[in-house]
Design a protein around this motif. Structure first.
Motif, PDB file in Angstrom:
ATOM      1  N   GLU A  58      72.921  36.037  69.530  1.00 58.83           N
ATOM      2  CA  GLU A  58      73.109  34.856  69.060  1.00 58.83           C
ATOM      3  C   GLU A  58      73.095  33.979  70.162  1.00 58.83           C
ATOM      4  OE1 GLU A  58      76.121  32.175  66.460  1.00 58.83           O
ATOM      5  OE2 GLU A  58      77.043  33.702  68.261  1.00 58.83           O
ATOM      6  N   ALA A  73      94.053  27.664  58.957  1.00 56.70           N
ATOM      7  CA  ALA A  73      94.508  27.561  60.107  1.00 56.70           C
ATOM      8  C   ALA A  73      95.592  28.496  60.587  1.00 56.70           C
ATOM      9  CB  ALA A  73      94.756  26.033  60.786  1.00 56.70           C
ATOM     10  N   PRO A 105      96.994  31.664  59.070  1.00 59.46           N
ATOM     11  CA  PRO A 105      97.079  32.683  58.034  1.00 59.46           C
ATOM     12  C   PRO A 105      98.291  33.579  58.801  1.00 59.46           C
ATOM     13  CG  PRO A 105      95.647  33.169  59.518  1.00 59.46           C
ATOM     14  CD  PRO A 105      95.950  31.784  60.092  1.00 59.46           C
ATOM     15  N   GLN A 164      75.491  51.077  58.084  1.00 55.06           N
ATOM     16  CA  GLN A 164      75.113  51.589  59.501  1.00 55.06           C
ATOM     17  C   GLN A 164      75.961  52.881  59.661  1.00 55.06           C
ATOM     18  OE1 GLN A 164      75.648  48.949  62.656  1.00 55.06           O
ATOM     19  NE2 GLN A 164      74.560  47.429  61.931  1.00 55.06           N
ATOM     20  N   ALA A 165      76.898  53.063  59.323  1.00 54.28           N
ATOM     21  CA  ALA A 165      77.998  54.001  59.757  1.00 54.28           C
ATOM     22  C   ALA A 165      78.177  55.021  58.774  1.00 54.28           C
ATOM     23  CB  ALA A 165      79.259  53.360  60.085  1.00 54.28           C
ATOM     24  N   LEU A 166      77.809  55.005  57.494  1.00 55.13           N
ATOM     25  CA  LEU A 166      78.108  56.140  56.505  1.00 55.13           C
ATOM     26  C   LEU A 166      76.574  56.924  56.073  1.00 55.13           C
ATOM     27  CD1 LEU A 166      80.403  54.569  53.799  1.00 55.13           C
ATOM     28  CD2 LEU A 166      80.662  56.258  55.805  1.00 55.13           C
ATOM     29  N   HIS A 195      89.352  33.596  63.206  1.00 60.27           N
ATOM     30  CA  HIS A 195      90.484  33.873  64.366  1.00 60.27           C
ATOM     31  C   HIS A 195      89.969  35.057  65.161  1.00 60.27           C
ATOM     32  CE1 HIS A 195      92.754  31.089  61.745  1.00 60.27           C
ATOM     33  NE2 HIS A 195      92.441  32.030  60.588  1.00 60.27           N
ATOM     34  N   PRO A 196      90.387  35.094  66.258  1.00 61.79           N
ATOM     35  CA  PRO A 196      90.232  36.225  67.178  1.00 61.79           C
ATOM     36  C   PRO A 196      90.903  37.405  66.754  1.00 61.79           C
ATOM     37  CG  PRO A 196      91.673  34.500  68.216  1.00 61.79           C
ATOM     38  CD  PRO A 196      91.087  33.866  66.900  1.00 61.79           C
ATOM     39  N   ARG A 236      78.309  47.005  58.052  1.00 62.98           N
ATOM     40  CA  ARG A 236      79.000  48.102  58.904  1.00 62.98           C
ATOM     41  C   ARG A 236      78.749  49.358  58.017  1.00 62.98           C
ATOM     42  NH1 ARG A 236      80.353  50.141  63.911  1.00 62.98           N
ATOM     43  NH2 ARG A 236      82.438  51.088  63.631  1.00 62.98           N
ATOM     44  N   ASN A 284      78.635  39.080  66.011  1.00 63.47           N
ATOM     45  CA  ASN A 284      79.629  38.804  66.695  1.00 63.47           C
ATOM     46  C   ASN A 284      81.083  39.497  66.041  1.00 63.47           C
ATOM     47  OD1 ASN A 284      78.676  37.454  68.737  1.00 63.47           O
ATOM     48  ND2 ASN A 284      79.136  35.311  67.928  1.00 63.47           N
ATOM     49  N   GLY A 344      73.455  36.513  63.376  1.00 65.31           N
ATOM     50  CA  GLY A 344      74.195  36.218  64.682  1.00 65.31           C
ATOM     51  C   GLY A 344      75.949  36.147  64.279  1.00 65.31           C
ATOM     52  N   LYS A 403      85.487  49.417  66.845  1.00 65.11           N
ATOM     53  CA  LYS A 403      85.693  50.271  67.843  1.00 65.11           C
ATOM     54  C   LYS A 403      85.471  52.008  67.246  1.00 65.11           C
ATOM     55  CE  LYS A 403      89.531  48.341  68.899  1.00 65.11           C
ATOM     56  NZ  LYS A 403      90.374  47.399  69.218  1.00 65.11           N
ATOM     57  N   LEU A 428      86.760  52.204  60.234  1.00 65.97           N
ATOM     58  CA  LEU A 428      85.548  51.699  60.326  1.00 65.97           C
ATOM     59  C   LEU A 428      85.297  50.107  60.411  1.00 65.97           C
ATOM     60  CD1 LEU A 428      82.876  54.344  58.724  1.00 65.97           C
ATOM     61  CD2 LEU A 428      83.024  53.916  61.225  1.00 65.97           C
ATOM     62  N   ARG A 450      74.991  55.237  66.860  1.00 63.50           N
ATOM     63  CA  ARG A 450      73.974  54.495  66.106  1.00 63.50           C
ATOM     64  C   ARG A 450      74.113  52.806  66.152  1.00 63.50           C
ATOM     65  NH1 ARG A 450      72.904  54.083  60.318  1.00 63.50           N
ATOM     66  NH2 ARG A 450      70.702  54.324  60.191  1.00 63.50           N
TER      67      ARG A 450
END
Lengths: 1025, 213
Positions: free
Chosen positions: A1023, B7, B9, B159-161, B99-100, B156, B207, B203, B213, B90, A1012
């Motif tokens: 973006e 910066a 955490p 969309q997922a439930l 942060h990545p 999220r 991201n 946007g 996943k 989820l 989905r």
């Protein structure tokens, strides 16, 4: 007509003829029929012509003549005159290419003098505006310069201000091929020539290319990569430390760039230059460099960049360490490290903070730079870090601190080596030594003294002990012994996978560095853990798994075998079920497979293993004991695999000996060397190939088949007539005891036919024999009565593997049976046998498997299948679909894709069938098709989507596998097909997928969520681009 | 990106994050996997499998001893309810906008702070409403991105439930200076809808959700 005129007329029309004219002229010069002066004079009128192409061609003629002259013909004076003449021509822009060719020719003359080289270079610098010319011409000039630099370098060095001239000449060059030569020349100039007055110009000439953003175009004929250019440029930049004053400030400015490419280039250049400029230069810059570079580690968003930055930090330390033998307080290294350690220590006060880990990496980087750097760093931080650790109360913080120290152990191992290395250790003592006891204690406590749920804390303890035990001459043997005991305990008792795997991995590592510890401590502990009889809870599987993984080395494996055979005796005497013996035998198989993968010769274990296992299996079936768990089919399969694996690597000579004894045992009932006790009794009572044999004895054919399967084709079978042998097996296979019994008989038939039935007489035999089977099948009334049907499939398989022409008629007939209501279903399933990969009848076992045999069979079957399907009555259509699903499951998807156009209607129909396996196979094929044959799928998308959606909702036939496959297939659509095709379905699908979001099974829900999300993203704005 | 608000955490180790004990995710090199391949008898149906016999082979008692079919296939019928761990899986992989790192690693999302209540199915209403409450913990108490993170979690989950779920996303009490205000924004349908019209915001959200996943 003058030769020059002839040449000019010919050159455009016929270059070959023009070349001939030049050669002839050269010959005349050589024979003194023509003198040089008159040749030069004859060019006069053309060289003053208004048309630039004529001037160029005239020089071209001159160059061609010179090239054709023998190198020894001209005197030094003549060479000089010609050089002068050509150099004068440089003022004429028109003929640079031709002049350069001429200069190449004089350069090749035997009497070419250093002065001539100087003349050429001066003229080039003075008269040539290189960038006006096309890159091909420039390339020639660079090549000429390159040659002169190579062979007349000393002469060129005498030219005053060569560097300025060179830089002026090459400024603005952009062509990668030219840059490659230019950079390598520039490097020579920077290193060897006098650049006192032109340092900055030389630097700018290099640095203006930084950073290189070149992208290699597709089909690039020169094969120059960005990396090649970067490397050459970097060599220029690091060529002299005089550049430091310009380079470092400019590099640091570029480090602020947003491009990772630029950042990486800057960091790599800093690393290279720090190492090559030397300590005294780097001493002036470390402070500014550190301030800029540390940011790239502490706030890294890209792990690769962080590594490059660490490398640069390390390189600075390494450079500053040079010529230092001891920790010296006033050295620049000491000041550098003081700054670093102070900052990092501050960060590590809160070890869970984000910048703590990068700080630890920095410490580790400088500690690995040199022995002195290691000592300075460790002495500066270790007391502080341990004090911080003692003050920490939360276990999460303690864990982070333990992890932060780990890289320091790696650095120590890097500087002081690991056990077993041969190079001499550094003379300076290991500074970690004074902290050894404390470290050993805290890491041991973390591993063994904390609650079992604290996985990451204990893992940190485990890794610390592992890393410390590697370092050469660090921990004492008794300390390592203790660590091994800890690890043993975890492997045997711990329930968490992660812990156990890490402990076992560490033991494996130690088994290479400290083998004695493993043999003396680990092995007996593990062996003692194996129970004497099958227990309700499987307590042995982990132990066996660990033992098997540790036993790859030969001496250890020998011990393992002895212990396992002993254990097997005890277990079998206790009347065990098949489970435990299966595990014991499987662990032998595991080690053998691992050894085989590592390229070790497992056939050396034949005597120790094969007769032992055979006797233990067969003897009890002949005496009063009535057999044991070893004759359970599952155990027989494993034993068979062991036998196959060992026999297949034997050479033909040894195989011949073994096969003789095998036939004595299984076929001719003579005393055989394979049986190690009571040979006569076995010969008398063991008759697995007779009609009256007991089911257990018959099932041992699994062993026989596995052994025969491993034979090389050149090793012939002993019986007088292999045809009678086949007949005998065929009859036995008609009334098997169990499916397993039948499978081993049919495999045996297929193996023997595939390897040994190759002569015309054999073919005739097979033709008759299959004909008879066919007749009996046709007249049978039900699938059960058609007892030769399976045999036909296996014979067809044996033949088709070697592309035998007999195969296709048999397969063709079998396919006709798909139309039969009585046998159709069975035949459909038979295709699995025909096309699947068999574990015994395979290339590794020396079976004759021709290239493309599967493809050939596939190409033969598919048209018949499609045609038959069209003509078939509705009642039998599913037989065709069943056969199809068995075929596509067993061939590479690229074969299926080649036929996908014809197969698509069948695949769609098979989605409507009430058979889960067929559905899964079809959906899997469709999933490949979606990405590989987009157009075709786009055509059918309107019938595919509703079917896949239907398959995603639970029902009797839509099993978890079907649902998962259907959702997986649907989720490929958005990215694989063009947006115009799929977007009309987005709403429908988003709505329909709400249902699988509530599927009773979690795995299906997961798939639905992903699917989905993919459809949701379809057509949304992105973006970035 | 503008100035980073936090910066430095605190981050959690991935092996400490809560996971479902799943047999499916075993690595081939793991000891458990090897132990399994060594010690697990093949199920009797694979020994008795015969493509040529039309009816599926019956469980023969001679083979049943020791050969337990703790199946490779899952049990087809047993239902698995959506539970807290599933919600956690989820949303914990959503990336932080700064942060990545994932929301799980930053302890913004925590398993104990996810609450689910299922309605009791009745014959009239076989799929009653369920309710999920997620409380998020901002990394610092003045984090202005809390709203964005909350919105990401909300989008999220929507969309997922399945639609029978009512979703509540709140800031955990006492972890943010304007808890009520942010929580209110996050559960105001119209404001959420309006936010979803904002392209820049979407946007950023897409991201953040890209790492799920």
């Amino acid at each position: 007509m003058e030769p020059a005129q002839q040449y000019l007329l010919a050159i455009d029309r016929d270059p070959d003829e023009a070349a001939q004219i030049a050669k002839a002229t050269a010959k005349r010069l050589e024979n003194k029929e023509l003198i040089l002066l008159s040749l030069t004079k004859s060019l006069g009128e053309y060289l003053t012509n208004d048309d630039r192409t004529i001037r160029a061609k005239a020089i071209g003629f001159y160059a061609a003549v010179l090239t054709a002259l023998p190198p020894t013909l001209l005197s030094p004076a003549q060479v000089s005159v010609i050089t002068q003449f050509l150099c004068d021509r440089l003022e004429d822009e028109a003929g640079l290419k031709e002049v350069t060719q001429g200069l190449f020719a004089v350069y090749g003359m035997a009497r070419f003098q250093p002065e001539d080289a100087q003349m050429i270079v001066r003229s080039l610098f003075k008269s040539c505006d290189l960038m006006k010319h096309p890159q091909g011409t420039r390339y020639l000039v660079y090549q000429l310069l390159d040659k002169l630099m190579l062979e007349k370098r000393e002469a060129l060095k005498k030219i005053s201000d060569f560097a300025t001239g060179f830089v002026d000449l090459v400024t603005n060059e952009k062509d990668p091929r030219n840059l490659m030569i230019m950079f390598s020349n520039l490097k020579v100039v920077i290193i060897e020539f006098d650049i006192t007055n032109s340092e900055e110009a030389a630097f700018d000439a290099c640095f203006c290319y930084f950073p290189i953003t070149f992208k290699q175009p597709p089909n690039d004929p020169y094969g120059i990569t960005a990396k090649d250019l970067k490397d050459r440029l970097r060599e220029c930049l690091q060529a002299t430390s005089k550049f430091a004053v310009y380079l470092f400030p400019q590099l640091l400015e570029k480090l602020d760039s947003h491009s990772t490419n630029t950042k990486r280039d800057v960091l790599q250049t800093i690393t290279a230059c720090s190492l090559s400029y030397g300590k005294n230069i780097v001493a002036n810059y470390w402070s500014t460099l550190w301030d800029a570079i540390k940011y790239e580690v502490l706030n890294a968003s890209d792990d690769d960049l962080a590594l490059e930055a660490l490398e640069a930090i390390r390189a600075i330390a390494q450079s500053l360490s040079s010529k230092l033998g001891n920790v010296t307080k006033t050295s620049s290294l000491d000041r550098y490290l003081k700054t670093i350690t102070k900052e990092c220590l501050t960060q590590l006060r809160n070890p869970t903070a984000k910048q703590a880990k990068p700080s630890a990496s920095i410490l580790s980087a400088v500690a690995s730079a040199s022995v002195v750097s290691h000592a300075t760093t460790i002495q500066a931080v270790m007391p502080g870090l341990l004090a911080i650790y003692d003050g920490l109360e939360e276990i999460m913080k303690q864990r982070s601190m333990l992890q932060a120290l780990l890289p320091l152990f790696d650095s120590t191992a890097q500087v002081y080596g690991v056990w077993g290395e041969v190079e001499l250790p550094p003379s300076l003592g290991n500074s970690l030594e004074p902290f050894k006891d404390k470290l050993f204690e805290i890491y041991s406590r973390a591993l063994m003294g904390s609650a079992k749920e604290e996985v990451s804390f204990r893992l940190a303890g485990l890794s610390g002990l592992t890393k410390m035990s590697r370092i050469r001459n660090f921990l004492a043997d008794n300390e390592i012994g203790l660590i091994v005991q800890f690890f043993d305990e975890i492997v045997l008792a711990d329930e968490k996978d992660e812990m156990r795997d890490s402990a076992l991995e560490s033991l494996l590592m130690l088994s290479r560095l400290k083998p004695a510890q493993i043999m003396e401590v680990t092995f007996p502990a593990f062996m003692a853990k194996l129970p004497d009889k099958e227990e309700s809870e499987k307590s042995y599987d982990m132990t066996l798994s660990a033992l098997a993984q540790l036993s790859v080395e030969r001496p250890v494996f020998q011990v393992l075998l002895t212990r396992i055979f002993n254990k097997l005796n005890i277990v079998l005497n206790n009347k065990s079920g098949p489970g435990y013996p299966f595990a014991l035998v499987s662990s032998i198989l595991f080690v053998l497979r691992r050894k085989n993968e590592l390229g070790k010769d497992v056939s050396t274990h034949y005597a120790r293993i094969v007769p032992e296992l055979m006797t233990r299996t067969i003897l009890p079936l002949c005496n009063a004991s009535g057999g044991n768990a070893l004759s359970h089919e599952a155990v027989l399969e494993v034993t068979g695999n062991i036998i196959s694996l060992i026999l297949r690597v034997m050479d033909a000579e040894r195989q011949r000996v073994v096969v003789k004894e095998l036939f004595k045992l299984f076929v001719t009932r003579e005393p055989s060397a394979i049986i190690t006790a009571d040979k006569a009794l076995v010969a008398e009572r063991f008759n697995p190939l007779d009609h009256g044999s007991s089911p257990q004895q018959a099932s041992t054919l699994i062993l026989f088949t596995s052994a025969v399967a491993a034979l090389r084709c050149e090793v012939q079978l002993p019986p007088d007539s292999k045809q009678q042998f086949i007949d005998r097996l065929v009859v036995l296979a008609q009334f098997p005891y169990t499916p397993g019994h039948r499978r081993s008989l049919l495999r045996l038939i297929a193996i023997v036919i595939n390897k040994y039935f190759t002569t015309p007489a054999d073919h005739e035999f097979l033709a008759t024999c299959t004909e008879e089977m066919w007749t009996s099948v046709k007249t049978a009334e039900s699938a059960d009565a058609a007892f030769n049907l399976p045999t036909l499939f296996w014979i067809a398989k044996a033949l088709s593997l070697r592309n035998d022409k007999l195969a296709e008629p048999i397969v063709g007939r079998l396919m006709e049976l798909l139309d039969s209501e009585a046998f159709g279903a069975t035949v459909g399933r038979g295709f699995e046998v025909l096309l699947s990969d068999d574990s015994l009848l395979c290339k590794e076992n020396h079976a004759v498997v021709r290239m493309l045999s599967k493809q050939k069979l596939f190409v033969f079957c598919i048209p018949k299948l499609v045609e038959g399907f069209r003509a078939a009555s509705p009642a039998v259509k599913r037989n065709y679909l069943h056969a199809l699903s068995n075929i596509i499951r067993n061939v590479p998807s690229k074969l299926v894709l080649a036929e996908i156009n014809t197969l698509m209607p069948l695949l769609l129909q098979s989605l409507d069938l009430q058979d889960a396996e067929i559905k899964v196979a079809s959906i899997d094929t469709l999933s490949v098709t979606v990405t590989e044959a987009t157009d075709l799928v786009a055509e059918h998308v309107s019938s595919l989507i509703p079917r896949l959606l239907a398959a995603s909702s639970p029902s009797e036939v839509n099993t978890v596998k079907v649902r998962t496959a259907a959702l997986g297939c649907l989720s490929i659509f958005p990215s694989a097909l063009s947006i115009d095709v799929v977007i009309p379905y987005k709403r429908q699908i988003m709505r329909a997928l709400l249902k699988p979001l509530d599927d009773p099974k979690r795995s299906v829900r997961k798939e639905a969520v992903d699917c989905r999300a993919r459809w949701f993203a379809l057509g949304e704005l992105k973006e970035d681009d | 990106m503008s100035d980073i608000i936090n910066a430095n955490p605190t981050i959690l180790n991935p092996s400490d994050l809560p996971t479902r004990n799943s047999h499916a995710r075993k690595k081939q090199s793991s000891s458990t996997y090897i132990a399994d391949s060594i010690a697990r008898l093949p199920p009797s149906r694979s020994l008795l499998y015969d493509p040529f016999s039309p009816q599926p082979a019956s469980e023969d008692s001679a083979y049943a001893s020791g050969a337990s079919d703790e199946g490779e296939d899952e049990d087809e019928t047993a239902a698995e309810d959506i539970d807290e761990q599933e919600i956690y899986d989820l949303i914990s992989t959503i990336s932080d906008p700064e942060h990545p790192l994932s929301l799980g690693e930053l302890a913004v999302i925590n398993l104990p702070h996810i609450h689910i209540s299922h309605g009791t199915p009745t014959p009239d209403n076989p799929t009653p409403m369920s309710h999920v409450l997620v409380e998020i913990t901002p990394t610092i108490n003045h984090c202005s991105l809390a709203t964005v993170i909350g919105l990401g979690v909300r989008v999220r989950l929507e969309q997922a439930l399945p639609p029978r779920f009512r979703i509540d996303v709140k800031i955990r009490e006492g972890t943010h200076q304007s808890t009520d205000q942010v929580s209110k924004q996050l559960n105001d349908k119209e404001r959420v809808a309006a936010a979803c019209e904002n392209e820049t915001l979407m946007g950023v959200l897409s991201n953040m959700l890209a790492t799920c996943k």
